[in-house]
Design an enzyme around this catalytic site. Structure first.
Site, PDB file in Angstrom:
ATOM      1  N   THR A 397       0.797  -1.223   0.000  1.00  0.00           N
ATOM      2  CA  THR A 397       0.000   0.000   0.000  1.00  0.00           C
ATOM      3  C   THR A 397       0.832   1.277   0.000  1.00  0.00           C
ATOM      4  O   THR A 397       0.281   2.355  -0.219  1.00  0.00           O
ATOM      5  CB  THR A 397      -0.955  -0.001   1.203  1.00  0.00           C
ATOM      6  OG1 THR A 397      -0.286  -0.547   2.344  1.00  0.00           O
ATOM      7  CG2 THR A 397      -2.191  -0.829   0.924  1.00  0.00           C
ATOM      8  N   GLU A 398       2.125   1.183   0.259  1.00  0.00           N
ATOM      9  CA  GLU A 398       3.049   2.298   0.039  1.00  0.00           C
ATOM     10  C   GLU A 398       4.419   1.728  -0.254  1.00  0.00           C
ATOM     11  O   GLU A 398       4.864   0.771   0.397  1.00  0.00           O
ATOM     12  CB  GLU A 398       3.165   3.230   1.258  1.00  0.00           C
ATOM     13  CG  GLU A 398       1.996   4.141   1.515  1.00  0.00           C
ATOM     14  CD  GLU A 398       2.239   5.076   2.700  1.00  0.00           C
ATOM     15  OE1 GLU A 398       3.429   5.412   2.970  1.00  0.00           O
ATOM     16  OE2 GLU A 398       1.269   5.455   3.365  1.00  0.00           O
TER      17      GLU A 398
END
Length: 483
Positions: A397-398
């Protein structure tokens, strides 16, 4: 298998910057924190202000189009609590049930409570976020919405007040269990209002950062900037419980998957042959990574932060895990530092992981970013394997690098996405990869000095200027994959 290619933004770091100051959010704890004279004078914060930022609030359609032109099919963003509820929601009186440990087991939110919250909500901001989400859906994006990305309303957490005297502070943030109740109300309201346009919900982004940097590392410039292990312990436990109660609240009004985003950091012993350093790495993993993973996925809570678990089944509430990965930690053993947190028998070794010198080499000859973070792609593989132990629905997600001159980023993107490919080939299902970030942003206490964007942003004109090597690299990977 569907695979999501995306980018990420948070509200506080990206939204402000309108030249006419029309869309300022002055009701968050971080707003107060970055302009506090003591913090600025003592260089705990940069002195840069978010209202000088990139103005995604007005320019979101441009940013969405840039993401679409990269070939992306997913977009992750935050709905800011302090924008929706700039004033307290305490008077919306819900009933609460506790378990035998005294932990909040249920927050009973009914439709009448949602109507009361609707009267308190800032309708202009509700319309704004609806417009943002509608535009994303119009462009064909799958939407991931995070409900707490480090910031809190000032009425819930006043970091200056807490720093001055945590006992007398009225707005203690996550130290106070009433934050659990207020968060449950907020997320219920958001699910009720926005569910039609959301595909995946995330309760928290990197909740351990709040405890570790805010209450155990007062020198890094994170609110409230105090050393208080007892408070850190409360923050950890309260956020775990808040995730579970938020999960329940969302599920009353949505059938979409609800997950949590963690910065899972693999820790390696400085001396792999030294049993004490091995123990340090093990305890780091238990403290930083597994305390949330065990609780929300298996209902096992480490109440004393000691590595011992009790069964608390009402905490087992999770549909997916987001893994934010930037770099690793290399640790060595130290004697237990805090009686309240027995697992902390480790310290990061300078030069590795997050402790490097900017634009140099680590002791293992890995390059470091503008931030000083070591480039270590293998850690993405190892941290995602750990997440997969707990959930078969895992997303990156990042992932990204502070690299204003765009020297390291193209290779960084390729090498890290190659690890995603290796994971999938080895049977670890990864559902997507989200790059941090599409554009430059306000990097918390560091302000505008640190540049993560695929697109540079001119802070005067707000023009998005491509860092061409990285833009083309990410576009090509999305279109063609990695050999």
């Amino acid at each position: 298998m569907d695979f999501y290619w995306g980018v990420v933004q948070s509200a506080f770091q990206f939204e402000m910057g309108d030249p006419y100051r029309r869309n300022i959010d002055s009701r968050s704890d971080w707003w107060a924190w970055v302009r506090d004279p003591y913090n600025v004078k003592n260089e705990l914060v940069s002195g840069d202000l978010p209202e000088e930022g990139i103005n995604n609030y007005d320019l979101y359609e441009i940013d969405h189009r840039l993401a679409k032109d990269l070939g992306l099919n997913a977009y992750q963003l935050t709905i800011e609590w302090s924008r929706i509820f700039p004033c307290p929601t305490f008077n919306v009186d819900v009933s609460v049930e506790q378990d035998g440990y005294g932990f909040i087991k249920k927050v009973k939110i009914k439709r009448e409570h949602l109507q009361q919250l609707d009267e308190l909500a800032n309708k202009r901001e509700v319309r704004h976020y609806l417009d943002v989400l509608k535009n994303l859906k119009k462009l064909g994006f799958t939407t991931f919405v995070t409900l707490n990305h480090q910031t809190n309303p000032i009425w819930l957490h006043d970091p200056i007040e807490v720093r001055m005297n945590i006992e007398k502070a009225k707005a203690k943030g996550w130290v106070d269990e009433r934050a659990i109740i207020e968060f449950a109300k907020f997320v219920a309201y958001i699910a009720w209002k926005f569910d039609e346009y959301v595909d995946y919900w995330a309760t928290f982004d990197e909740p351990m950062v709040t405890a570790e940097l805010g209450y155990l590392a007062p020198y890094v410039g994170w609110p409230p900037g105090i050393l208080n292990p007892t408070a850190a312990k409360k923050v950890i436990l309260n956020q775990i419980i808040a995730h579970a109660r938020a999960y329940d609240s969302i599920k009353k009004f949505s059938n979409k998957p609800v997950g949590i985003i963690l910065n899972i950091i693999p820790a390696y012993p400085l001396d792999p042959n030294n049993p004490k350093d091995q123990k340090a790495a093990e305890n780091y993993d238990l403290f930083h990574n597994r305390i949330f993973l065990e609780a929300v996925n298996r209902g096992k809570l480490d109440i004393e932060i000691s590595g011992e678990y009790v069964k608390v089944t009402h905490l087992r509430r999770n549909d997916w895990i987001g893994n934010n990965y930037y770099t690793r930690e290399v640790v060595r053993y130290v004697e237990p530092k805090y009686e309240e947190l027995p697992l902390i028998t480790f310290v990061g070794v300078e030069g590795y992981g997050y402790s490097g010198n900017p634009n140099s080499l680590s002791p293992d000859n890995n390059p470091t970013s503008d931030f000083g973070w070591e480039v270590f792609p293998k850690g993405l593989y190892d941290s995602t394997v750990e997440a997969y132990e707990y959930s078969k629905n895992v997303f990156i997600t990042e992932n990204g690098i502070a690299d204003s001159k765009d020297i390291l980023r193209p290779r960084y993107i390729v090498d890290h996405i190659r690890e995603v490919k290796n994971l999938i080939e080895n049977g670890i299902r990864v559902g997507g990869y989200f790059h941090w970030a599409l554009t430059d942003n306000y990097e918390w206490a560091m302000g505008f000095k640190i540049r993560f964007g695929l697109y540079e942003v001119d802070l005067i004109t707000k023009e998005r200027i491509p860092r061409r090597k990285s833009v083309e690299t990410y576009r090509k990977v999305v279109e063609e994959g990695i050999e």
